[in-house]
Scaffold this motif. Structure first.
Motif, PDB file in Angstrom:
ATOM      1  N   ARG A 155     -32.494  30.660 -25.725  1.00  0.00           N
ATOM      2  CA  ARG A 155     -33.274  30.411 -24.506  1.00  0.00           C
ATOM      3  C   ARG A 155     -34.759  30.646 -24.749  1.00  0.00           C
ATOM      4  O   ARG A 155     -35.612  29.872 -24.291  1.00  0.00           O
ATOM      5  CB  ARG A 155     -32.764  31.299 -23.368  1.00  0.00           C
ATOM      6  N   GLU A 190     -34.156  19.176 -17.054  1.00  0.00           N
ATOM      7  CA  GLU A 190     -34.268  20.248 -18.032  1.00  0.00           C
ATOM      8  C   GLU A 190     -35.060  19.780 -19.240  1.00  0.00           C
ATOM      9  O   GLU A 190     -34.854  18.674 -19.745  1.00  0.00           O
ATOM     10  CB  GLU A 190     -32.867  20.698 -18.468  1.00  0.00           C
ATOM     11  N   ASN A 191     -36.000  20.623 -19.700  1.00  0.00           N
ATOM     12  CA  ASN A 191     -36.820  20.329 -20.880  1.00  0.00           C
ATOM     13  C   ASN A 191     -37.603  19.024 -20.721  1.00  0.00           C
ATOM     14  O   ASN A 191     -37.725  18.238 -21.664  1.00  0.00           O
ATOM     15  CB  ASN A 191     -35.946  20.270 -22.139  1.00  0.00           C
TER      16      ASN A 191
END
Length: 548
Positions: A155, A190-191
């Protein structure tokens, strides 16, 4: 006999203050039309629009949504740790063990297999060192050790990869000279990264600049070239070693695409470059001269000195750009911290690549989820509606001040106009970008300016009701209102400063407009209004009433 000198001194003070106000007015008028750009001839509208930058919501531009492949950064980190672990085992006298990733499906795991009998404890001592604290160590049924990166480390690395990508993209966009770009995390996925570039209508050019160094690496060549992947597999008995990979590319300028077998772990990658500049080779063709960091230079020297042409194990290197082999060259001599990259670049490609190496490499490749050019038609409508709202609001406020405060309302309206001139002149001088939130900041500044005048005028009315003369009431009104005005402005400026420091894009534009508008308001509401009152009082007879 004493009054005349006093009036004379006051007249001199008023003349000096009036001259300073006129000077400020002239300076900021110049800023509106000529401040940021060199003076050019044209209509007033042309001068203003050329000198005050507009944001994406007003001017139009390019809207991009990018996805960062953080798994690549994780795999690269694991590969580097695996290479370091192999070196550490050799230093500890443990030979024969094989270190590598288990398979592409588990990029977070390092496998140490073939451990000699009686050496398992020694291997455990190495892998349990501080350098491998981010890994959980387990023993497989066949006796090999498996190092799996902890979820907390995954993470953390993913977050750092995304943050680094944002900063790298921002630095590259800034080098292109785009005014007030928006580059931030995109909360809908996400990302993902949101990129908005006002005034840029060529997304293909932007994509090329952002992504073309998604992965720039120098790898050791293990074998090749072959015509196809099937030929490469056949030459290697159908098995690609776990520490190697197949990569397509030309190998030299103008050559057909072929397949090369390269060592998986790069010898040098984008983050190792300290500087890069476009240049030309001995034949006048564009190339790039680069300089490596000290640590990377030492590592590169060790590799090239062991595999140069005059050694027992001569080798060659492949320059991989965008996951394609751009050039393959033999190692003629040891290279430490500087060299050249050639490969049939155009001058523009050499300029772009050197720019991106100077600004740092992306830690992982990216893909484009959305590319959209925002037309200026919505911006034109927004500008028109925003200007109408600002003008209508200002006229309504000015009318109210004239009706409610009579002669003093003229004072407030003059200060309000000067406030707007200073604010627009500031934007012209600094090249600040005007967005829809920025227009809201201008309108809010108008409201704050009126609020300051209301505070002063009401204090003057209170002093007049207390029986003081007009001059004394003006003096006491400004003195008593000053503290309150400072208090309200400072607290708002602090809030706006926090928005500027932690906000992005249009939020920062709003904060910047508001901060300078408030500073201009302090000057106009206190200094300019006081000078107008004093000038008016000097011309009135003693005891004459004040229109307020």
């Amino acid at each position: 006999m004493q009054a005349a000198p006093s009036i004379k001194i006051m007249g001199k003070n008023l003349a000096g203050k009036t001259a300073s106000i006129i000077a400020v007015l002239v300076i900021f008028f110049y800023g509106i039309f000529f401040g940021f750009n060199a003076p050019k001839m044209g209509s007033l509208k042309t001068l203003i629009t050329n000198n005050i930058n507009l944001g994406l919501d007003l001017k139009g531009g390019t809207h991009l949504v990018l996805e960062v492949h953080v798994a690549e950064a994780i795999a690269s980190a694991v590969d580097r740790d695996a290479a370091r672990l192999e070196t550490d085992l050799q230093k500890a006298g443990i030979t024969g063990a094989t270190v590598g990733r288990s398979d592409p499906a588990h990029p977070q795991t390092i496998v140490v297999s073939g451990i000699p009998a009686g050496k398992l404890g020694d291997v455990r001592n190495v892998v349990q060192g501080v350098d491998y604290a981010n890994y959980e160590v387990t023993t497989a049924p066949d006796g090999s050790l498996m190092l799996t990166m902890k979820q907390a480390a995954v993470r953390d690395l993913s977050a750092r990869t995304l943050d680094t990508s944002i900063e790298t993209i921002r630095e590259r966009i800034d080098k292109l000279g785009v005014a007030e770009p928006v580059i931030q995390k995109y909360g809908l996925g996400e990302n993902q990264i949101l990129v908005e570039l006002p005034g840029v209508s060529d997304p293909a050019r932007v994509e090329e600049v952002i992504q073309s160094t998604a992965k720039l690496e120098i790898h050791a060549v293990v074998g090749g070239p072959w015509g196809t992947e099937q030929d490469a597999l056949q030459a290697n008995n159908g098995v690609i070693p776990p520490d190697s990979m197949l990569v397509r590319g030309s190998g030299s300028a103008g050559a057909p695409e072929q397949v090369w077998l390269l060592k998986r772990v790069s010898e040098v990658e984008g983050t190792d470059f300290r500087d890069a500049q476009p240049s030309q080779d001995q034949n006048g063709r564009p190339n790039i001269r680069f300089t490596l960091t000290t640590e990377a230079g030492d590592r590169f020297y060790k590799y090239t000195s062991e595999h140069s042409a005059n050694t027992a194990t001569p080798g060659s290197m492949a320059i991989v750009l965008d996951n394609k082999v751009r050039e393959v060259a033999g190692i003629q001599s040891a290279i430490r911290d500087s060299g050249e990259i050639t490969g049939g670049f155009t001058q523009q490609q050499a300029n772009d690549l050197s720019l991106m190496l100077r600004t740092g490499a992306l830690p992982a490749s990216i893909s484009y989820l959305e590319t959209r050019v925002v037309g200026p038609s919505l911006g034109a409508a927004s500008i028109r509606q925003g200007v109408i709202a600002a003008v209508a609001g200002m006229l309504a406020v000015m009318l109210f001040m004239l009706v409610y405060y009579r002669g003093a309302g003229i004072n407030a309206n003059l200060a309000l106009i000067l406030n707007l001139v200073i604010l627009l002149g500031f934007m012209g001088f600094t090249g600040a970008t005007l967005t829809l939130p920025g227009i809201a900041g201008v309108i809010l500044t108008i409201g704050m300016g009126v609020d300051s005048n209301v505070l002063i005028f009401e204090r003057i009315r209170e002093e007049l009701r207390a029986g003081k003369t007009a001059a004394a009431a003006v003096q006491q009104g400004f003195a008593h209102a000053w503290v309150t005005i400072i208090d309200t402005h400072v607290t708002t400026i602090v809030s706006a400063a926090i928005l500027f420091l932690f906000g992005t894009g249009p939020v920062r534009g709003f904060a910047l407009t508001l901060v300078f508008g408030l500073l201009a308001n302090l000057f106009t509401a206190v200094f300019v209004s006081r000078v107008i009152f004093d000038s008016h009082l000097q011309k009135k007879e003693r005891g004459a009433p004040l229109s307020i």
